[in-house]
Design a protein around this motif. Structure first.
Motif, mmCIF file in Angstrom:
data_model
loop_
_atom_site.group_PDB
_atom_site.id
_atom_site.type_symbol
_atom_site.label_atom_id
_atom_site.label_comp_id
_atom_site.label_asym_id
_atom_site.label_seq_id
_atom_site.Cartn_x
_atom_site.Cartn_y
_atom_site.Cartn_z
ATOM 1 N N ALA A 357 47.382 39.521 54.955
ATOM 2 C CA ALA A 357 48.434 40.262 54.247
ATOM 3 C C ALA A 357 49.077 41.308 55.151
ATOM 4 N N GLN A 358 48.262 41.979 55.965
ATOM 5 C CA GLN A 358 48.796 43.006 56.855
ATOM 6 C C GLN A 358 49.713 42.405 57.911
ATOM 7 N N ILE A 359 49.326 41.268 58.474
ATOM 8 C CA ILE A 359 50.165 40.641 59.499
ATOM 9 C C ILE A 359 51.496 40.181 58.905
ATOM 10 N N ASN A 360 51.434 39.579 57.730
ATOM 11 C CA ASN A 360 52.674 39.152 57.090
ATOM 12 C C ASN A 360 53.595 40.338 56.847
ATOM 13 N N ALA A 361 53.046 41.435 56.342
ATOM 14 C CA ALA A 361 53.859 42.634 56.088
ATOM 15 C C ALA A 361 54.434 43.184 57.394
ATOM 16 N N GLU A 362 53.650 43.136 58.455
ATOM 17 C CA GLU A 362 54.133 43.639 59.741
ATOM 18 C C GLU A 362 55.309 42.807 60.242
ATOM 19 N N PHE A 363 55.222 41.485 60.096
ATOM 20 C CA PHE A 363 56.331 40.623 60.490
ATOM 21 C C PHE A 363 57.607 41.006 59.727
ATOM 22 N N ILE A 364 57.474 41.203 58.434
ATOM 23 C CA ILE A 364 58.643 41.532 57.612
ATOM 24 C C ILE A 364 59.229 42.868 58.028
ATOM 25 N N MET A 365 58.365 43.866 58.184
ATOM 26 C CA MET A 365 58.857 45.203 58.537
ATOM 27 C C MET A 365 59.517 45.214 59.907
ATOM 28 N N SER A 366 59.010 44.391 60.837
ATOM 29 C CA SER A 366 59.606 44.362 62.179
ATOM 30 C C SER A 366 60.995 43.743 62.177
ATOM 31 N N SER A 367 61.325 42.991 61.121
ATOM 32 C CA SER A 367 62.654 42.370 61.047
ATOM 33 C C SER A 367 63.687 43.282 60.400
#
Length: 370
Positions: A357-367
């Motif tokens: 969940a953390q990695i997915n959220a990080e991907f989204i926030m980085s975009s």
């Protein structure tokens, strides 16, 4: 021992075969992805998960359910393979550990997770990593000749149980030689249990096993001599104390024979039950409890620039990680026993869910533009 043991039973061998898949292929079965290049030996994914145990599979499923492309690299040799049953697994109590992993793998495949049946032999950064940039990337080389390029890496390689160098001890590992009262203690309840001391924490281990049997003997072996509080604990709980080292362990039809060598010629047991009193005597127990050294399988993490940490108890090593699973190496995360030597199956899976969940959220926030 240098590597986790795998018991050679027909049931476990079949489970291992199910994990590894067909063996007559030039390359492991991997589902091609639109992002992959034409080179069949290179797979491209957003996340590469190294290790297909409970933690790695849980992370891969969470990511795949968030429509992330995931590759899991796993050699099919989980740490708990020597045990016939996994306990404290809600809804799956007593399941064979290899069966549990096989079911988890099938679930991950249903969501499009790709698997490479191999080990990772090397890892390196493909882009320069700076504190100001999140543009990290990695390339992993596997023992099967398949390369994986990924933006994030999850280390789910677990740990190795390094047993004391006692002849015959490893023969019963996962069955009559155990370490965790919560994982295997119920199965040896009421039996005569010998606790082999390896560190000061072994006294705590003996204390926990005394809840399961009133016939517990503490064999000091390599543990320090008990202090006043530890002596008081042993006596109050009725735990026999033997100041001796274990010379050898032999499994028999009637139990497990333990050959002892007294640390001092006048050594005698203290407690509620007679034990070995003289030098080089043998005692018979129903089970042995021992605290291994829990060594993190951290080779790939270290190749990427990470440093492992010794556990404060002296019982092992682990990959330092935040509560989110993020490590000191940008883009690298750790789950399960890789980061927590005490994590049981469910706890390892929980950490995998959190990291996914953390990695997915990080991907989204980085975009999102800052």
């Amino acid at each position: 021992m240098s590597d986790p043991l795998v018991t050679d039973t027909p049931q476990n061998q079949q489970h291992l075969q199910n994990l590894k898949g067909p063996q007559n292929q030039q390359h492991p079965q991997v589902q091609q992805n639109p992002h992959d290049r034409q080179d069949p030996n290179t797979l491209i994914a957003e996340v590469a998960v190294i290790g297909g145990g409970a933690g790695g599979l849980a992370a891969s499923i969470v990511l795949a359910r968030s429509l992330r492309s995931v590759v899991v690299i796993d050699a099919g040799s989980p740490r708990n393979a020597p045990s016939a049953h996994a306990h404290n697994v809600l809804g799956q109590e007593g399941i064979n550990p290899l069966e549990l992993v096989a079911k988890g793998r099938r679930e991950a495949e249903e969501y499009g997770v790709r698997f490479v049946d191999a080990t990772v032999v090397s890892a390196e950064h493909t882009q320069q990593v700076t504190q100001e940039s999140e543009a990290v990337g990695f390339i992993l080389e596997t023992s099967f000749g398949v390369s994986i390029e990924a933006k994030r890496v999850v280390i789910a390689t677990g740990l190795t149980d390094v047993l004391p160098d006692i002849p015959g001890l490893s023969d019963g590992w996962g069955e009559t030689v155990i370490h965790c009262p919560y994982c295997h203690g119920y199965e040896v309840r009421g039996e005569r249990i010998g606790v082999i001391g390896t560190t000061a924490m072994s006294y705590h281990q003996a204390m926990l096993f005394s809840q399961l049997s009133d016939r517990v003997t503490f064999i000091r072996h390599d543990a320090p001599e008990p202090d006043e509080a530890q002596t008081r604990m042993l006596e109050s709980l009725g735990i026999t104390y033997v100041d001796a080292a274990v010379e050898a362990v032999v499994r028999t039809d009637s139990g497990t024979d333990v050959t002892l060598r007294s640390h001092t010629s006048s050594a005698a047991p203290r407690g509620n039950e007679a034990g070995a009193t003289a030098e080089n005597e043998t005692m018979t127990v129903g089970a042995l409890a021992v605290g291994p050294y829990f060594r993190a399988n951290s080779e790939i993490y270290e190749q990427l620039g990470g440093t492992v940490a010794d556990h404060p108890s002296g019982m092992g090593s682990s990959i330092p990680a935040e509560a989110t699973g993020a490590t000191d190496v940008p883009g690298v995360w750790a789950v399960g026993n890789s980061a927590d030597i005490s994590a049981m199956v469910v706890a390892s899976a929980t950490s995998g869910v959190l990291v996914g969940a953390q990695i997915n959220a990080e991907f989204i926030m980085s975009s999102v533009p800052s």
